[in-house]
Design an enzyme around this catalytic site. Structure first.
Site, PDB file in Angstrom:
ATOM      1  N   CYS A 163       0.876  -1.162   0.000  1.00 39.69           N
ATOM      2  CA  CYS A 163       0.000   0.000   0.000  1.00 39.69           C
ATOM      3  C   CYS A 163       0.919   1.219   0.000  1.00 39.69           C
ATOM      4  O   CYS A 163       2.123   1.090   0.196  1.00 39.69           O
ATOM      5  CB  CYS A 163      -0.891  -0.027   1.237  1.00 39.69           C
ATOM      6  N   CYS A 173      -4.228  -1.095  -2.186  1.00 38.36           N
ATOM      7  CA  CYS A 173      -4.785   0.238  -2.391  1.00 38.36           C
ATOM      8  C   CYS A 173      -4.557   0.638  -3.847  1.00 38.36           C
ATOM      9  O   CYS A 173      -3.595   0.188  -4.472  1.00 38.36           O
ATOM     10  CB  CYS A 173      -4.205   1.260  -1.421  1.00 38.36           C
ATOM     11  N   CYS A 222       6.542  -0.526  -9.475  1.00 38.03           N
ATOM     12  CA  CYS A 222       7.100  -1.295  -8.358  1.00 38.03           C
ATOM     13  C   CYS A 222       8.557  -1.640  -8.621  1.00 38.03           C
ATOM     14  O   CYS A 222       8.992  -1.701  -9.774  1.00 38.03           O
ATOM     15  CB  CYS A 222       6.325  -2.601  -8.175  1.00 38.03           C
TER      16      CYS A 222
END
Length: 166
Positions: free
Chosen positions: A12, A88, A96
Protein backbone atom coordinates in the site's frame (compact mmCIF):
# COMPACT_ATOMS: atom_id res chain seq x y z
CA UNK A 1 0.74 -33.04 1.89
CA UNK A 2 3.00 -30.15 0.99
CA UNK A 3 5.37 -28.42 3.40
CA UNK A 4 6.10 -25.18 1.53
CA UNK A 5 5.48 -21.94 3.37
CA UNK A 6 4.41 -19.24 0.92
CA UNK A 7 5.72 -15.71 1.48
CA UNK A 8 3.09 -13.07 0.76
CA UNK A 9 3.77 -9.32 0.55
CA UNK A 10 0.95 -6.77 0.78
CA UNK A 11 1.65 -3.32 -0.62
CA UNK A 12 0.00 0.00 0.00
CA UNK A 13 1.23 3.55 -0.24
CA UNK A 14 1.53 4.38 3.48
CA UNK A 15 1.79 0.85 4.97
CA UNK A 16 -0.21 1.89 8.01
CA UNK A 17 -3.55 0.06 7.82
CA UNK A 18 -4.78 -2.25 5.01
CA UNK A 19 -1.44 -3.88 4.22
CA UNK A 20 -0.71 -4.32 7.93
CA UNK A 21 -4.07 -5.99 8.54
CA UNK A 22 -3.59 -8.24 5.49
CA UNK A 23 -0.12 -9.30 6.71
CA UNK A 24 -1.57 -10.44 10.02
CA UNK A 25 -4.58 -12.15 8.48
CA UNK A 26 -2.68 -14.24 5.93
CA UNK A 27 -0.28 -15.39 8.62
CA UNK A 28 -2.94 -16.28 11.17
CA UNK A 29 -5.55 -17.67 8.77
CA UNK A 30 -2.91 -19.56 6.79
CA UNK A 31 -2.07 -21.68 9.85
CA UNK A 32 1.61 -22.10 9.03
CA UNK A 33 1.22 -22.32 5.24
CA UNK A 34 1.73 -18.57 4.71
CA UNK A 35 4.04 -15.90 6.11
CA UNK A 36 2.73 -12.38 5.64
CA UNK A 37 4.72 -9.21 5.10
CA UNK A 38 3.68 -5.65 4.33
CA UNK A 39 5.31 -2.52 2.98
CA UNK A 40 4.57 0.82 1.36
CA UNK A 41 5.84 2.84 -1.54
CA UNK A 42 5.84 5.92 0.71
CA UNK A 43 5.55 4.55 4.25
CA UNK A 44 4.17 7.11 6.66
CA UNK A 45 6.33 5.83 9.50
CA UNK A 46 3.61 4.67 11.90
CA UNK A 47 1.01 1.92 12.04
CA UNK A 48 -2.49 3.26 12.63
CA UNK A 49 -3.61 2.42 16.19
CA UNK A 50 -7.00 1.24 14.90
CA UNK A 51 -5.23 -1.24 12.59
CA UNK A 52 -3.24 -2.49 15.57
CA UNK A 53 -6.52 -2.90 17.48
CA UNK A 54 -7.94 -5.10 14.69
CA UNK A 55 -4.74 -7.14 14.36
CA UNK A 56 -4.42 -7.70 18.11
CA UNK A 57 -7.78 -9.47 18.08
CA UNK A 58 -6.31 -12.18 15.78
CA UNK A 59 -3.57 -13.10 18.22
CA UNK A 60 -0.89 -11.90 15.79
CA UNK A 61 2.06 -10.30 17.65
CA UNK A 62 1.63 -6.56 17.22
CA UNK A 63 4.93 -5.55 18.85
CA UNK A 64 6.87 -6.09 15.60
CA UNK A 65 4.48 -4.22 13.33
CA UNK A 66 5.99 -1.19 11.66
CA UNK A 67 5.48 0.96 8.61
CA UNK A 68 8.30 0.16 6.18
CA UNK A 69 9.40 0.76 2.60
CA UNK A 70 8.91 -1.80 -0.12
CA UNK A 71 12.60 -1.29 -0.92
CA UNK A 72 13.38 -3.64 2.00
CA UNK A 73 11.85 -6.50 0.04
CA UNK A 74 13.87 -5.86 -3.11
CA UNK A 75 17.18 -6.16 -1.23
CA UNK A 76 19.38 -9.22 -1.86
CA UNK A 77 18.93 -10.55 1.69
CA UNK A 78 15.13 -10.10 1.73
CA UNK A 79 12.83 -13.11 1.86
CA UNK A 80 11.78 -14.19 -1.62
CA UNK A 81 8.08 -13.58 -2.19
CA UNK A 82 5.71 -16.06 -3.77
CA UNK A 83 2.81 -13.59 -3.97
CA UNK A 84 2.54 -9.81 -3.97
CA UNK A 85 -0.81 -8.06 -3.62
CA UNK A 86 -1.50 -4.34 -3.82
CA UNK A 87 -4.34 -3.42 -1.48
CA UNK A 88 -4.79 0.24 -2.39
CA UNK A 89 -5.40 1.80 -5.77
CA UNK A 90 -2.47 4.22 -5.49
CA UNK A 91 0.10 1.43 -5.00
CA UNK A 92 -1.46 -0.57 -7.84
CA UNK A 93 -0.69 2.26 -10.26
CA UNK A 94 2.87 2.88 -9.11
CA UNK A 95 5.98 1.46 -10.69
CA UNK A 96 7.10 -1.30 -8.36
CA UNK A 97 10.67 -2.38 -7.73
CA UNK A 98 12.05 -5.55 -9.24
CA UNK A 99 10.94 -8.53 -7.16
CA UNK A 100 13.41 -11.44 -7.06
CA UNK A 101 11.90 -14.80 -7.98
CA UNK A 102 9.08 -13.39 -10.15
CA UNK A 103 6.23 -13.69 -7.63
CA UNK A 104 2.62 -13.87 -8.76
CA UNK A 105 0.85 -10.55 -8.37
CA UNK A 106 -2.69 -9.23 -8.18
CA UNK A 107 -4.56 -6.14 -7.06
CA UNK A 108 -6.99 -6.54 -4.16
CA UNK A 109 -8.31 -3.01 -3.67
CA UNK A 110 -9.93 -1.93 -0.43
CA UNK A 111 -11.24 1.43 0.73
CA UNK A 112 -8.79 3.28 2.99
CA UNK A 113 -10.18 3.15 6.53
CA UNK A 114 -7.58 5.69 7.66
CA UNK A 115 -9.20 8.28 5.37
CA UNK A 116 -12.54 8.04 7.19
CA UNK A 117 -13.42 11.14 9.19
CA UNK A 118 -15.88 11.38 12.03
CA UNK A 119 -16.09 10.14 15.56
CA UNK A 120 -13.72 7.56 16.99
CA UNK A 121 -16.54 5.03 16.80
CA UNK A 122 -17.15 5.78 13.10
CA UNK A 123 -13.45 5.37 12.40
CA UNK A 124 -13.32 2.13 14.40
CA UNK A 125 -16.31 0.79 12.44
CA UNK A 126 -14.57 1.64 9.14
CA UNK A 127 -11.47 -0.30 10.23
CA UNK A 128 -13.60 -3.24 11.34
CA UNK A 129 -15.52 -3.26 8.02
CA UNK A 130 -12.34 -3.23 5.92
CA UNK A 131 -10.77 -5.84 8.19
CA UNK A 132 -13.79 -8.12 7.54
CA UNK A 133 -13.49 -7.50 3.78
CA UNK A 134 -9.80 -8.42 3.81
CA UNK A 135 -10.66 -11.49 5.91
CA UNK A 136 -13.26 -12.61 3.35
CA UNK A 137 -10.76 -12.50 0.48
CA UNK A 138 -8.05 -14.06 2.63
CA UNK A 139 -10.31 -16.96 3.51
CA UNK A 140 -10.65 -17.82 -0.18
CA UNK A 141 -6.92 -17.36 -0.83
CA UNK A 142 -5.64 -19.53 2.04
CA UNK A 143 -8.09 -22.27 1.01
CA UNK A 144 -6.63 -22.59 -2.50
CA UNK A 145 -4.87 -25.94 -3.07
CA UNK A 146 -1.75 -24.14 -4.32
CA UNK A 147 0.39 -27.28 -4.37
CA UNK A 148 -2.07 -28.88 -6.79
CA UNK A 149 -2.56 -25.97 -9.20
CA UNK A 150 -0.33 -24.87 -12.04
CA UNK A 151 0.91 -21.28 -12.18
CA UNK A 152 -1.64 -19.98 -14.71
CA UNK A 153 -4.52 -21.39 -12.66
CA UNK A 154 -3.18 -19.79 -9.49
CA UNK A 155 -2.72 -16.43 -11.27
CA UNK A 156 -6.31 -16.64 -12.52
CA UNK A 157 -7.60 -17.45 -9.01
CA UNK A 158 -5.79 -14.59 -7.28
CA UNK A 159 -7.06 -12.11 -9.88
CA UNK A 160 -10.59 -13.47 -9.45
CA UNK A 161 -10.34 -13.04 -5.67
CA UNK A 162 -9.32 -9.41 -6.16
CA UNK A 163 -12.26 -8.80 -8.51
CA UNK A 164 -14.75 -10.32 -6.08
CA UNK A 165 -16.98 -7.60 -4.60
CA UNK A 166 -16.47 -7.14 -0.87
Amino acid sequence: MQDKVYNVLFLCTGNSARSIMAEALVTTMGQGRFKGYSAGSQPNGAVNPLAIEQVAATGYPVAGLRSKSWDEFGAPDAPQMDFIFTVCDNAAGETCPYWPGHPMTAHWGFEDPAAVTGTDEEKREAFHRIFRQIMARMSIFVSLPLHMLEKNAIQHEIHTIGATPV
